[in-house]
Design an enzyme around this catalytic site. Structure first.
Site, short mmCIF file in Angstrom:
data_model
loop_
_atom_site.label_atom_id
_atom_site.label_comp_id
_atom_site.label_asym_id
_atom_site.label_seq_id
_atom_site.Cartn_x
_atom_site.Cartn_y
_atom_site.Cartn_z
N PRO A 9 -2.60 79.28 21.44
CG PRO A 9 -3.41 77.27 21.91
CD PRO A 9 -2.27 77.84 21.33
CG ASN A 10 -7.29 79.61 23.71
OD1 ASN A 10 -8.36 80.06 22.54
ND2 ASN A 10 -7.32 78.47 23.70
NE ARG A 17 -7.34 81.42 27.95
CZ ARG A 17 -6.54 81.18 27.59
NH1 ARG A 17 -5.26 81.34 27.29
NH2 ARG A 17 -6.54 79.33 28.22
CE1 TYR A 22 -4.00 81.84 31.82
CE2 TYR A 22 -6.14 81.75 31.15
CZ TYR A 22 -5.23 80.37 32.08
OH TYR A 22 -5.20 79.28 31.43
CG ASN A 73 2.16 81.18 27.48
OD1 ASN A 73 1.87 79.58 27.15
ND2 ASN A 73 1.84 81.82 28.58
CB ALA A 76 -4.54 74.14 25.83
CG HIS A 79 -1.19 71.10 29.16
ND1 HIS A 79 -0.36 71.40 30.66
CD2 HIS A 79 -1.79 72.46 28.84
CE1 HIS A 79 -0.40 72.14 31.05
NE2 HIS A 79 -1.55 72.96 30.00
CG ASP A 86 9.20 66.32 18.00
OD1 ASP A 86 9.64 65.60 19.05
OD2 ASP A 86 8.91 64.63 17.49
CD GLU A 97 7.09 74.72 29.36
OE1 GLU A 97 7.70 74.32 30.36
OE2 GLU A 97 5.74 74.41 30.44
CG HIS A 99 3.18 77.59 31.77
ND1 HIS A 99 2.76 77.71 30.13
CD2 HIS A 99 3.87 77.21 31.45
CE1 HIS A 99 3.21 76.38 29.92
NE2 HIS A 99 3.63 76.05 30.36
CB SER A 101 -1.78 80.32 35.63
OG SER A 101 -1.61 79.11 34.68
NE ARG A 106 -5.25 77.27 35.47
CZ ARG A 106 -5.08 77.59 35.02
NH1 ARG A 106 -3.67 78.45 33.57
NH2 ARG A 106 -6.36 77.52 34.43
NE ARG A 110 -6.12 74.53 32.94
CZ ARG A 110 -6.21 75.01 31.85
NH1 ARG A 110 -5.45 74.78 30.89
NH2 ARG A 110 -7.30 75.00 31.91
C1 DQA Z 1 -0.99 78.87 29.84
C2 DQA Z 1 -1.37 77.79 30.92
C3 DQA Z 1 -2.23 76.07 30.48
O1 DQA Z 1 -2.70 75.59 30.66
C4 DQA Z 1 -3.23 77.29 29.30
O2 DQA Z 1 -3.68 76.07 28.47
C5 DQA Z 1 -2.86 78.57 28.24
C6 DQA Z 1 -2.32 79.63 29.33
C7 DQA Z 1 -0.47 80.37 31.31
O3 DQA Z 1 0.32 81.08 30.45
O4 DQA Z 1 -0.44 79.94 32.38
O5 DQA Z 1 -3.59 78.91 27.89
O6 DQA Z 1 -0.38 78.91 29.06
#
Ligand code: DQA
Length: 144
Positions: A9-10, A17, A22, A73, A76, A79, A86, A97, A99, A101, A106, A110
């Site tokens: 998401p996002n 954003r 980011y 990635n 959110a 977390h 699963d 995995e 990220h 950031s 942070r 997170r």
């Molecule tokens: C993220 C870190 C997450 O905490 C956050 O909710 C994101 C982006 C990152 O790529 O740093 O949406 O996964």
């Protein structure tokens, strides 16, 4: 080698954003560079971004027999999504995995990743370059 890339998401809003966190690179630019790298490494990529947890799981299920590995990635969902955790464990694909950031530096919420222990590695705090790094790490781990 076939690699599935999932962005949660996002992440479709990368570039606009929270640029201080980011950066200004869009997801399309990240995808383009990753596909270029993948081609040079003779890897086939399928890359998807979805905002919904169920949508991400549907793709994971659908692509599970095509893919040899997964870059994810989860945004959110990292977390708190036990469903995604699963799902990754269920398809049993070697997963990295990612990220942009460094989630350890942070907000406290997170710092916890519920998907960490179903992944064989993680790359964080490297911005967009982390995707290429994650692909190389995945290949190294699969081939070793
Ligand atoms: C993220 C870190 C997450 O905490 C956050 O909710 C994101 C982006 C990152 O790529 O740093 O949406 O996964």
């Amino acid at each position: 080698m076939k690699v599935l890339v999932l962005n949660g998401p996002n992440l479709n809003l990368l570039g606009e954003r929270e640029p201080a966190v980011y950066g200004r690179t869009t997801l399309a630019e990240i995808d383009r560079d990753l596909k270029k790298l993948a081609k040079s490494l003779r890897v086939s990529l399928r890359s998807y971004q979805r905002n919904g947890e169920g949508e991400l799981l549907d793709i994971l299920h659908k692509q599970r027999n095509w893919a040899d590995g997964l870059l994810i990635n989860p945004g959110a969902y990292t977390h708190y999504s036990y469903a995604l955790r699963d799902g990754i464990a269920s398809v049993a694909l070697p997963a990295i995995e990612i990220h942009l950031s460094d989630i350890r530096k942070r907000e406290p919420f997170r710092r916890k990743s519920v998907i960490r222990d179903v992944c064989i590695g993680r790359v964080m705090g490297k911005g967009p370059d982390g995707y290429g790094e994650a692909l190389k790490l995945l290949l190294k781990k699969i081939r070793s």
